[in-house]
Design a protein around this motif. Structure first.
Motif, short mmCIF file in Angstrom:
data_model
loop_
_atom_site.label_atom_id
_atom_site.label_comp_id
_atom_site.label_asym_id
_atom_site.label_seq_id
_atom_site.Cartn_x
_atom_site.Cartn_y
_atom_site.Cartn_z
N ILE A 118 0.87 -1.17 0.00
CA ILE A 118 0.00 0.00 0.00
C ILE A 118 0.91 1.21 0.00
CG2 ILE A 118 -1.77 1.28 1.23
CD1 ILE A 118 -2.72 -1.26 2.46
N SER A 119 0.83 2.04 -1.00
CA SER A 119 1.75 3.16 -1.13
C SER A 119 1.41 4.23 -0.11
CB SER A 119 1.67 3.76 -2.55
OG SER A 119 2.04 2.78 -3.50
N PRO A 120 2.37 4.62 0.72
CA PRO A 120 2.14 5.69 1.66
C PRO A 120 2.01 7.02 0.94
CG PRO A 120 4.07 4.37 2.24
CD PRO A 120 3.68 4.01 0.86
N PRO A 121 1.44 8.02 1.60
CA PRO A 121 1.24 9.30 0.95
C PRO A 121 2.52 10.09 0.76
CG PRO A 121 0.54 9.41 3.24
CD PRO A 121 0.89 7.99 2.96
N THR A 122 3.60 9.70 1.40
CA THR A 122 4.85 10.44 1.28
C THR A 122 5.92 9.55 0.70
OG1 THR A 122 5.46 9.85 3.54
CG2 THR A 122 4.28 11.92 3.23
N GLY A 123 6.93 10.19 0.06
CA GLY A 123 8.03 9.44 -0.49
C GLY A 123 9.10 9.20 0.55
N TRP A 124 10.13 8.48 0.11
CA TRP A 124 11.22 8.16 1.03
C TRP A 124 11.93 9.41 1.51
CZ3 TRP A 124 12.27 4.07 3.79
CH2 TRP A 124 11.77 2.82 3.40
N ALA A 125 12.13 10.37 0.61
CA ALA A 125 12.85 11.59 0.99
C ALA A 125 12.10 12.34 2.08
CB ALA A 125 13.05 12.47 -0.24
N ALA A 126 10.78 12.46 1.92
CA ALA A 126 9.99 13.16 2.93
C ALA A 126 10.02 12.43 4.27
CB ALA A 126 8.55 13.32 2.44
N THR A 127 9.99 11.10 4.22
CA THR A 127 10.03 10.32 5.46
C THR A 127 11.35 10.50 6.18
OG1 THR A 127 8.54 8.68 4.48
CG2 THR A 127 9.78 8.02 6.43
N VAL A 128 12.45 10.44 5.44
CA VAL A 128 13.77 10.63 6.06
C VAL A 128 13.90 12.03 6.64
CG1 VAL A 128 16.25 10.70 5.61
CG2 VAL A 128 14.86 8.89 4.60
N LEU A 129 13.38 13.03 5.93
CA LEU A 129 13.44 14.40 6.45
C LEU A 129 12.65 14.55 7.74
CD1 LEU A 129 13.14 16.56 3.20
CD2 LEU A 129 15.16 16.19 4.62
N ARG A 130 11.52 13.86 7.83
CA ARG A 130 10.73 13.91 9.07
C ARG A 130 11.50 13.28 10.22
NH1 ARG A 130 5.38 11.11 7.22
NH2 ARG A 130 5.14 10.88 9.48
N VAL A 131 12.15 12.16 9.96
CA VAL A 131 12.93 11.50 11.01
C VAL A 131 14.11 12.37 11.43
CG1 VAL A 131 14.33 9.48 11.56
CG2 VAL A 131 12.21 9.20 10.29
N LEU A 132 14.79 12.98 10.47
CA LEU A 132 15.91 13.87 10.79
C LEU A 132 15.44 15.07 11.60
CD1 LEU A 132 17.99 13.87 7.48
CD2 LEU A 132 18.62 12.84 9.67
N ALA A 133 14.27 15.61 11.25
CA ALA A 133 13.74 16.75 12.00
C ALA A 133 13.45 16.36 13.44
CB ALA A 133 12.48 17.28 11.33
N VAL A 134 12.89 15.17 13.64
CA VAL A 134 12.63 14.69 15.00
C VAL A 134 13.95 14.56 15.77
CG1 VAL A 134 11.82 12.71 16.34
CG2 VAL A 134 10.47 13.56 14.43
N CYS A 135 14.97 14.02 15.12
CA CYS A 135 16.28 13.90 15.77
C CYS A 135 16.86 15.28 16.08
CB CYS A 135 17.24 13.12 14.88
SG CYS A 135 16.83 11.37 14.68
N GLY A 136 16.65 16.23 15.17
CA GLY A 136 17.16 17.58 15.41
C GLY A 136 16.51 18.24 16.61
N TYR A 137 15.19 18.15 16.69
CA TYR A 137 14.51 18.73 17.85
C TYR A 137 14.84 17.95 19.13
CZ TYR A 137 11.81 21.81 14.84
OH TYR A 137 11.45 22.79 13.96
N GLY A 138 15.07 16.66 18.99
CA GLY A 138 15.49 15.89 20.16
C GLY A 138 16.86 16.32 20.66
N THR A 139 17.76 16.62 19.73
CA THR A 139 19.09 17.11 20.12
C THR A 139 18.97 18.44 20.85
OG1 THR A 139 20.06 16.02 18.19
CG2 THR A 139 21.37 17.73 19.26
N TRP A 140 18.16 19.35 20.31
CA TRP A 140 17.95 20.63 20.99
C TRP A 140 17.32 20.44 22.37
CZ3 TRP A 140 15.51 23.91 16.44
CH2 TRP A 140 16.55 24.31 15.58
N MET A 141 16.33 19.56 22.45
CA MET A 141 15.63 19.36 23.71
C MET A 141 16.56 18.82 24.79
SD MET A 141 12.12 17.21 24.41
CE MET A 141 12.86 15.65 23.87
N LEU A 142 17.36 17.82 24.44
CA LEU A 142 18.28 17.24 25.42
C LEU A 142 19.39 18.22 25.80
CD1 LEU A 142 18.63 13.58 24.09
CD2 LEU A 142 17.24 14.41 26.00
N LEU A 143 19.90 18.95 24.80
CA LEU A 143 20.93 19.94 25.10
C LEU A 143 20.39 21.03 26.01
CD1 LEU A 143 23.75 21.19 24.58
CD2 LEU A 143 22.75 22.34 22.59
N GLY A 144 19.20 21.55 25.69
CA GLY A 144 18.61 22.58 26.54
C GLY A 144 18.33 22.08 27.94
N LEU A 145 17.84 20.85 28.04
CA LEU A 145 17.56 20.28 29.36
C LEU A 145 18.85 20.09 30.15
CD1 LEU A 145 15.28 19.18 31.15
CD2 LEU A 145 15.69 16.93 30.14
#
Length: 272
Positions: free
Chosen positions: A5-32
């Protein structure tokens, strides 16, 4: 049910979403860590994670602004056709303000009260961005706690962001066998366990479609190996390897790839 079943997003969009989550996670842990006074001193120790998080979080809007096919929508905002950002995009952009403030306040020591305050704001904004973004990414079939709260997204941010933050620390401090780094590794192993439990609860809601397609079991197994097995093994071997930077880098990259595979597979079987 068909096997694919084809997802609504491509591989590039999925990887960018995961990278964004990692980026905000890095900021969150650093700030904490800076707000609680448990993060190591040094201007570079703060600026490098901020830069890594900024790169990961900014890839999506940068590619959307130039009109890359398949990546024109960023957090519900089409930059090429609308000048009014969505609420999610606005919250994501507001997170850059404490990030820039912390970059300006970073110094050799982190004992300045303004640094603590801005760090706490950065952690809070990053957490709010992760939670708000998870509202529109819940599966149709909800099961357990993960269907009600964005638990897996926050844990993913802490786990993935923690790996990249550890890489920044290890790259600047070769003394990887220090007690502080050892505690970080233990914390990341616990986060991997929590993430596995949260993902298991979430997959219960789509257990039927997965069982009906053996290929999906194979892909999920590959995603689990890349997300949990390889990073955890790499973290455990850091105390026995001469240069731990490459092991931590491998762990962080495998986590991104594994989470991308699992996210895309989950979107496919849940019909999102």
């Amino acid at each position: 049910m068909p096997d694919e079943i084809s997802p609504p997003t491509g591989w590039a969009a999925t990887v960018l979403r995961v990278l964004a989550v990692c980026g905000y996670g890095t900021w969150m842990l650093l700030g904490l860590g800076l707000a609680l006074g448990v993060y190591s001193n040094g201007r570079g120790e703060s600026l490098v994670p901020l830069l890594v998080g900024a790169v990961f979080a900014s890839l999506g809007p940068l590619l959307a602004s130039v009109g890359v096919p398949g990546l024109r929508d960023w957090r519900g905002w089409r930059l090429d056709s609308s000048l009014r950002p969505s609420r999610e995009a606005l919250l994501a952009m507001l997170t850059y303000l404490p990030m820039l403030g912390l970059a300006a306040l970073a110094r050799g020591d982190n004992d300045f009260w303004a640094t603590w305050l801005v760090s706490a704001v950065l952690a809070a904004c990053s957490f709010a961005c992760l939670v708000y973004a998870a509202r529109g990414q819940r599966p149709r079939r909800r099961g357990g706690l993960t269907g009600q709260l964005p638990v897996d997204r926050v844990i993913t941010a802490c786990y993935g962001g923690g790996l990249w933050l550890l890489l920044c620390v290890v790259s600047q401090d070769p003394l990887v066998r220090t007690g502080t780094t050892r505690m970080w590794i233990i914390g990341l192993l616990l986060l991997a366990l929590l993430l596995g439990l949260a993902e298991g609860m979430r997959w219960q809601s789509v257990a039927g479609p997965v069982r009906s397609a053996p290929r999906r079991w194979q892909r999920r197994f590959m995603a689990a190996v890349l997300t949990y097995a390889v990073p955890c093994l790499g973290l455990l071997l850091t105390h026995y390897w001469a240069d731990a930077r490459w092991l931590v880098l491998l762990a962080a990259l495998c986590c991104v790839v594994g989470r991308s595979i699992e996210l895309r597979l989950f979107e496919a079987v849940s019909g999102r």
